[in-house]
Design an enzyme around this catalytic site. Structure first.
Site, PDB file in Angstrom:
ATOM      1  N   CYS A   7      69.793 -16.402  38.529  1.00  0.00           N
ATOM      2  CA  CYS A   7      68.920 -16.840  39.623  1.00  0.00           C
ATOM      3  C   CYS A   7      69.198 -18.325  39.857  1.00  0.00           C
ATOM      4  CB  CYS A   7      67.444 -16.532  39.351  1.00  0.00           C
ATOM      5  SG  CYS A   7      66.638 -17.536  38.101  1.00  0.00           S
ATOM      6  N   ARG A  13      62.881 -15.867  37.586  1.00  0.00           N
ATOM      7  CA  ARG A  13      63.335 -14.493  37.770  1.00  0.00           C
ATOM      8  C   ARG A  13      64.292 -14.012  36.685  1.00  0.00           C
ATOM      9  NH1 ARG A  13      65.380 -15.350  43.738  1.00  0.00           N
ATOM     10  NH2 ARG A  13      65.917 -17.340  42.778  1.00  0.00           N
ATOM     11  N   ASP A 124      61.690 -15.422  44.846  1.00  0.00           N
ATOM     12  CA  ASP A 124      61.442 -16.512  43.909  1.00  0.00           C
ATOM     13  C   ASP A 124      59.944 -16.826  43.915  1.00  0.00           C
ATOM     14  OD1 ASP A 124      61.419 -18.755  42.323  1.00  0.00           O
ATOM     15  OD2 ASP A 124      63.098 -19.726  43.343  1.00  0.00           O
TER      16      ASP A 124
END
EC number: 3.1.3.48
Length: 158
Positions: A7, A13, A124
């Protein structure tokens, strides 16, 4: 099989995905046959633990990610891993743009690779609240089912 989940900063994440997948893999027929790690395309959080909200949310679901530390995607990841699984299209674009000569790792969107959502992205949650972190956890938890199924198939475990 070696999987790297990617990520942006490696604090929301990807560490949650790593934690969920580690737990699922350990309890499955692919245990001991899959190596897993996570990284970020950016370097802002290198050496830091996951976001406190990610740690708390994962813990609510029995997944401990508090010992993980953020790291940045490295050139060696392109030869040491089989798959670089990205949270969103921007991460995938960055991963592919950074690929060094001789890279052997394949790259894909995580949710797509897991068979959950074609061209799907993991949003996100960094600027959001508890509901966004819970949404990300539930999405990654569902994706883990698909990941296990795919790993069984790729490792010929039926």
């Amino acid at each position: 099989m070696r999987l790297l989940i990617v990520c942006l900063g490696n604090i929301c994440r990807s560490p949650v995905a790593e934690g969920v997948l580690r737990a699922r893999i350990a309890a499955s027929s692919v245990a001991g046959q899959v190596e897993l790690d996570s990284a970020g395309t950016g370097d802002w959080h290198v050496g830091q633990p996951p976001d406190r909200r990610s740690i708390a949310n994962a813990a609510e679901h029995g997944v401990d990610i508090s010992g993980l530390r953020a790291r940045q995607l490295a050139a060696s990841d392109y030869t040491e891993f089989d798959w670089l699984l990205c949270a969103d299209r921007a991460n995938l674009r960055d991963v592919r743009a950074r690929a060094p000569r001789g890279a052997r790792a394949r790259s894909a969107l995580l949710l797509d690779w897991c068979g959950l959502e074609t061209e799907g992205e993991v949003p996100d949650p960094y600027t959001g609240g508890p509901a966004q972190f819970e949404h990300v956890f539930r999405l990654l938890d569902r994706a883990a089912d698909g990941a296990i199924a795919r790993l069984r198939e790729e490792l010929h475990l039926g």
